[in-house]
Motif scaffolding. Structure first.
Motif, PDB file in Angstrom:
ATOM      1  N   ASP A  82       0.827  -1.210   0.000  1.00  0.00           N
ATOM      2  CA  ASP A  82       0.000   0.000   0.000  1.00  0.00           C
ATOM      3  C   ASP A  82       0.860   1.258   0.000  1.00  0.00           C
ATOM      4  OD1 ASP A  82      -2.396  -1.430   0.044  1.00  0.00           O
ATOM      5  OD2 ASP A  82      -2.526  -1.407   2.233  1.00  0.00           O
ATOM      6  N   ALA A  83       1.984   1.199   0.694  1.00  0.00           N
ATOM      7  CA  ALA A  83       2.855   2.369   0.786  1.00  0.00           C
ATOM      8  C   ALA A  83       3.437   2.764  -0.570  1.00  0.00           C
ATOM      9  CB  ALA A  83       3.980   2.113   1.785  1.00  0.00           C
ATOM     10  N   LEU A  84       3.558   1.816  -1.490  1.00  0.00           N
ATOM     11  CA  LEU A  84       4.035   2.151  -2.835  1.00  0.00           C
ATOM     12  C   LEU A  84       3.055   3.058  -3.550  1.00  0.00           C
ATOM     13  CD1 LEU A  84       5.423  -1.332  -3.959  1.00  0.00           C
ATOM     14  CD2 LEU A  84       6.730   0.651  -3.200  1.00  0.00           C
ATOM     15  N   GLU A  85       1.777   2.953  -3.210  1.00  0.00           N
ATOM     16  CA  GLU A  85       0.755   3.804  -3.820  1.00  0.00           C
ATOM     17  C   GLU A  85       0.497   5.073  -3.014  1.00  0.00           C
ATOM     18  OE1 GLU A  85      -2.869   1.788  -5.000  1.00  0.00           O
ATOM     19  OE2 GLU A  85      -1.873  -0.151  -4.820  1.00  0.00           O
ATOM     20  N   LEU A  86       0.468   4.942  -1.705  1.00  0.00           N
ATOM     21  CA  LEU A  86      -0.011   6.026  -0.857  1.00  0.00           C
ATOM     22  C   LEU A  86       1.094   6.775  -0.125  1.00  0.00           C
ATOM     23  CD1 LEU A  86      -2.953   4.075   0.835  1.00  0.00           C
ATOM     24  CD2 LEU A  86      -3.092   5.591  -1.153  1.00  0.00           C
TER      25      LEU A  86
END
Length: 263
Positions: A238-242
């Protein structure tokens, strides 16, 4: 008060704490020799965004977290006395060396093999009882809380407690796989029963494996007494997107929703 570092905190009203597993950050770093992404820097960002702990699982082959990372993160956590350092691994491989050297807040005993792709099962009783007891006692003598990685088997919880361990971490892959399917309610009921049995045996509860933003709140609403969730793969994805800070805040919102009064 942080439920990760407060062993007496176990009431249902106590919100579950989030420990961020940073193994996948190290896995990405290890594909090059540039030292990026920086595991310690990103762990600090996670803590600043509201994570209550950092988890690592240093495997013998060092394919993600390396020994130096464990020591560097232990140094980082000294500057965050309100947060917890949780080291996972097999106590019959390389884990106890870290426990003896660093005395983390918590150690999670996981029965994985050296070449295992990922943790995929819990301890078995009575088979593992005798060999676990002395290692549990050793960790506790060093001031380290012990959690055992366990399948959601109500009948195994009393035996897990007889090792001397204070907590169990419920292995949640089967719940994550069933989430959103007709099997979800039945699978979740098994976790609720396992949690009830653990609490009745005098154990405290952690949970982890494949929990994510979609399934976390449902799990915490149904399973009583979970003090800590350790989340890595989904959170880092998720951190790659957000971005990491926003992702940590989103997971905290999921936890908050689970504990919000019913309307």
């Amino acid at each position: 008060m942080n439920p990760l570092v407060a062993p007496e905190a176990g009431a249902r009203t106590q919100r579950t704490a989030l420990s961020v597993n940073v193994n996948k950050i190290a896995l990405l770093r290890n594909t090059r020799h540039l030292g990026i992404p920086d595991v310690v820097k990103l762990s600090r960002i996670a803590l600043e965004a509201g994570a209550q702990g950092i988890t690592v699982h240093p495997r013998p082959d060092a394919r993600h977290i390396r020994a130096q990372d464990v020591h560097d993160l232990a140094a980082l956590l000294k500057a965050w006395p309100e947060a917890e350092f949780n080291i996972e691994g097999n106590p019959f491989h390389n884990l106890m060396d870290f426990v003896r050297a660093l005395k983390p807040h918590q150690v999670t005993f996981v029965p994985d093999s050296e070449g295992q792709f990922t943790s995929d099962h819990g301890w078995s009783f009575p088979a593992d009882l005798a060999r676990l007891r002395p290692l549990v006692a050793e960790a506790q003598a060093l001031g380290v809380r012990v959690s055992l990685f366990m399948d959601p088997l109500p009948e195994a919880m009393a035996a897990a407690r007889s090792t001397g361990a204070e907590r169990v971490e419920l292995y949640t892959e089967t719940y994550a796989s069933a989430h959103g399917t007709p099997e979800q309610a039945g699978v979740l009921a098994r976790f609720t029963a396992a949690a009830d049995a653990a609490l009745a045996a005098g154990l405290q509860l952690n949970a982890g494996h494949d929990l994510n933003r979609a399934n976390l709140a449902d799990f915490l609403r149904a399973v009583p007494g979970v003090l800590e969730v350790s989340i890595g793969h989904a959170l880092i994805a998720d951190a790659l997107e957000l971005g990491l800070a926003q992702t940590v805040r989103d997971y905290q919102r999921c936890i908050q929703r689970a504990f919000a009064p019913a309307r």
